[in-house]
Design a protein around this motif. Sequence first.
Motif, short mmCIF file in Angstrom:
data_model
loop_
_atom_site.label_atom_id
_atom_site.label_comp_id
_atom_site.label_asym_id
_atom_site.label_seq_id
_atom_site.Cartn_x
_atom_site.Cartn_y
_atom_site.Cartn_z
N MET A 1 -5.39 -20.63 -0.20
CA MET A 1 -5.74 -19.56 0.75
C MET A 1 -4.51 -19.23 1.59
SD MET A 1 -8.87 -19.43 3.50
CE MET A 1 -10.12 -19.42 2.22
N ALA A 2 -4.15 -17.95 1.62
CA ALA A 2 -2.92 -17.57 2.32
C ALA A 2 -3.05 -16.19 2.93
CB ALA A 2 -1.75 -17.58 1.33
N VAL A 3 -2.22 -15.95 3.94
CA VAL A 3 -2.10 -14.63 4.56
C VAL A 3 -0.73 -14.08 4.20
CG1 VAL A 3 -2.01 -13.36 6.71
CG2 VAL A 3 -3.60 -15.27 6.47
N ARG A 4 -0.70 -12.92 3.57
CA ARG A 4 0.57 -12.33 3.20
C ARG A 4 0.70 -10.92 3.76
NH1 ARG A 4 -0.45 -8.96 -1.20
NH2 ARG A 4 -2.42 -9.36 -2.29
N LYS A 5 1.96 -10.56 4.00
CA LYS A 5 2.26 -9.25 4.56
C LYS A 5 2.51 -8.26 3.43
CE LYS A 5 5.35 -7.07 7.94
NZ LYS A 5 6.54 -7.30 8.81
N ARG A 6 1.90 -7.08 3.56
CA ARG A 6 2.09 -6.05 2.56
C ARG A 6 2.74 -4.83 3.21
NH1 ARG A 6 -2.24 -1.98 0.30
NH2 ARG A 6 -1.06 -1.00 -1.37
N GLU A 7 3.84 -4.37 2.59
CA GLU A 7 4.56 -3.22 3.14
C GLU A 7 4.73 -2.15 2.07
OE1 GLU A 7 7.54 -4.95 6.48
OE2 GLU A 7 8.07 -5.50 4.41
N TRP A 8 4.62 -0.89 2.47
CA TRP A 8 4.81 0.21 1.54
C TRP A 8 5.10 1.49 2.34
CZ3 TRP A 8 0.27 -1.31 3.49
CH2 TRP A 8 -0.68 -0.33 3.86
N THR A 9 5.55 2.51 1.65
CA THR A 9 5.80 3.80 2.31
C THR A 9 4.79 4.81 1.79
OG1 THR A 9 7.37 4.42 0.57
CG2 THR A 9 8.27 3.37 2.56
N LYS A 10 4.46 5.76 2.66
CA LYS A 10 3.44 6.73 2.31
C LYS A 10 3.78 8.07 2.93
CE LYS A 10 -1.57 7.48 2.43
NZ LYS A 10 -2.86 6.96 2.91
N GLY A 11 3.50 9.13 2.18
CA GLY A 11 3.70 10.47 2.70
C GLY A 11 5.11 10.99 2.47
N PRO A 12 5.29 12.28 2.69
CA PRO A 12 6.61 12.91 2.44
C PRO A 12 7.70 12.40 3.37
CG PRO A 12 5.11 14.45 3.53
CD PRO A 12 4.29 13.27 3.12
N ASP A 13 7.28 11.92 4.57
CA ASP A 13 8.29 11.43 5.50
C ASP A 13 8.75 10.02 5.17
OD1 ASP A 13 5.97 10.16 6.08
OD2 ASP A 13 5.93 10.65 8.21
N GLY A 14 8.03 9.35 4.27
CA GLY A 14 8.43 8.01 3.84
C GLY A 14 8.32 6.94 4.91
N LYS A 15 7.40 7.15 5.86
CA LYS A 15 7.23 6.16 6.92
C LYS A 15 6.68 4.87 6.35
CE LYS A 15 6.60 9.04 11.03
NZ LYS A 15 5.68 9.35 12.17
N PRO A 16 7.21 3.72 6.81
CA PRO A 16 6.73 2.44 6.29
C PRO A 16 5.34 2.11 6.83
CG PRO A 16 8.34 2.09 8.03
CD PRO A 16 8.32 3.57 7.77
N LYS A 17 4.54 1.53 6.00
CA LYS A 17 3.19 1.08 6.37
C LYS A 17 3.11 -0.43 6.21
CE LYS A 17 1.61 5.32 6.85
NZ LYS A 17 1.12 5.86 8.12
N THR A 18 2.31 -1.07 7.06
CA THR A 18 2.18 -2.53 7.02
C THR A 18 0.72 -2.93 7.10
OG1 THR A 18 4.30 -2.79 8.13
CG2 THR A 18 2.86 -4.71 8.10
N ALA A 19 0.35 -3.95 6.35
CA ALA A 19 -0.99 -4.51 6.41
C ALA A 19 -0.90 -6.00 6.12
CB ALA A 19 -1.92 -3.83 5.41
N TRP A 20 -1.96 -6.71 6.49
CA TRP A 20 -2.00 -8.17 6.27
C TRP A 20 -3.19 -8.48 5.37
CZ3 TRP A 20 1.97 -11.09 8.11
CH2 TRP A 20 2.82 -10.46 9.04
N VAL A 21 -2.93 -9.20 4.32
CA VAL A 21 -3.95 -9.48 3.30
C VAL A 21 -4.24 -10.98 3.26
CG1 VAL A 21 -4.57 -9.30 0.87
CG2 VAL A 21 -3.14 -7.54 1.93
N VAL A 22 -5.55 -11.30 3.34
CA VAL A 22 -5.99 -12.69 3.18
C VAL A 22 -6.36 -12.89 1.72
CG1 VAL A 22 -7.62 -14.48 3.91
CG2 VAL A 22 -6.84 -12.75 5.55
N ASP A 23 -5.67 -13.79 1.04
CA ASP A 23 -5.93 -14.11 -0.37
C ASP A 23 -6.60 -15.47 -0.44
OD1 ASP A 23 -5.59 -12.74 -2.73
OD2 ASP A 23 -3.41 -12.56 -2.44
N TYR A 24 -7.74 -15.56 -1.10
CA TYR A 24 -8.43 -16.85 -1.18
C TYR A 24 -9.36 -16.87 -2.38
CZ TYR A 24 -12.52 -14.41 0.74
OH TYR A 24 -13.56 -13.56 0.94
N ARG A 25 -9.93 -18.03 -2.64
CA ARG A 25 -10.92 -18.17 -3.71
C ARG A 25 -12.25 -18.61 -3.10
NH1 ARG A 25 -8.85 -17.68 -8.71
NH2 ARG A 25 -6.56 -17.83 -8.92
N ASP A 26 -13.35 -18.05 -3.62
CA ASP A 26 -14.68 -18.39 -3.09
C ASP A 26 -15.19 -19.69 -3.70
OD1 ASP A 26 -15.50 -17.79 -5.64
OD2 ASP A 26 -16.47 -15.90 -5.12
N MET A 27 -16.47 -20.00 -3.45
CA MET A 27 -17.04 -21.28 -3.91
C MET A 27 -17.03 -21.40 -5.42
SD MET A 27 -18.61 -20.11 -0.95
CE MET A 27 -20.27 -19.52 -1.34
#
Length: 414
Positions: A1-27
């Motif tokens: 189980m981990a928290v990882r940072k996700r970065e990407w650019t979106k739109g014509p201006d190419g502004k960077p976007k950031t999100a945090w993703v929790v990756d894990y496995r269920d029961m």
Amino acid sequence: MAVRKREWTKGPDGKPKTAWVVDYRDMAGNRKHKTFATKREADAYQLTAKNEVRDGIHVASSETVTVLQAGELWLKKARRDGLEQSTVEDYDRLLRLHIAPLIGGLKLTSLNSPKLREFEEQLRDTGRSASMARRVMSTLGSLLGDAQERGLVVRNAVRESKVKRGSRDSRLEKRAKGKLKIGVDIPTREEISALAAALDGRWRPMILTAIFSGMRASELRGLRWQDVDLDAGKIRVHQRADRYNDIGNPKSETSERELPAPPIVINVLREWKLKCPLADTGKLDATGQKIKALDLCFPNGAGKVEGLRNILRRGLHPAWVKAGITTNDGKVDSEGNLIPRYTGMHCLRHWYASFCINRKEDGGLGLPPKMVQNRLGHSTIALTMDTYSHLFPSDDDGSEMAAASDFILSPVRA
């Protein structure tokens, strides 16, 4: 189980976007992920999910449903379980008018204490009364309880919140309701006497029975002759009629009870039994005529369940007006009739409760609380005491304390 940072650019201006993703496995070992705008939210979810997976109770957001979808499943179960039509329609109305418009689209897993507090405030801010808000929250709690059993949500946030705030909310609710008052909510003995004298026709036996048995209106409408023992002076409550005139079980298990009936009620019922409309048995005699027989004690002219509205408009309300028990402002209804001071059947049940509680020297029966509970068919003694405790006579008039203090201090005074 981990928290990882996700970065990407979106739109014509190419502004960077950031999100945090929790990756894990269920029961079951299946990989799951959930995205958040901030690392703080992701860390909090990671900790919660880790503990839930460990305890075997985790439900991923992708595997749950919205509040509205859970509500529809809950209503289907209510219909399948045979709940009364009136009860199911009340639930459906609360879901459609109050829950769905505000939080119907939310996933069940997103409901937590802050969300529920916000929902409660929305209910009040949009014009719902405090009483309606409590009903809506109670309905939402039942809905979540059903969703828990289906494995759609881990916790019932409504009931958890209620446990935390229970005593305070209970005190506030009681304060808002206030105590039942004689002459306002409960008719006086003189008013009941005047009402009894004003009764006539087919309404007299029903309303007298209500006065001296404390039966609910639904129980009176569903009462059968086979449940009335005129020789023993007993009435057994085994069924009731709902607002749609459908016959069903009493309100609760404790509502099934046997009640004593005074001679005045027994004598009136004996006379009424000779005139009572017969019910169609669904059978034919040898000549092809319908076979009719006694069934309900207080039916309509066709021998079927009498409607509550009809009882009030044609029976009880005119009797109150005839007895002179009307509102003090002299106002009239749309038909030009004076308005009775008491507008429902439940005031007669309240009066019967006070009659059971009052001392014998005051014209009552002087029954203990537990017996009053049994007579009224309340589910708990707490319900009886919460409603009527202020009516029970208090023996603490100070005389015993005065005598005791005199005894203790007598050597000092000597």
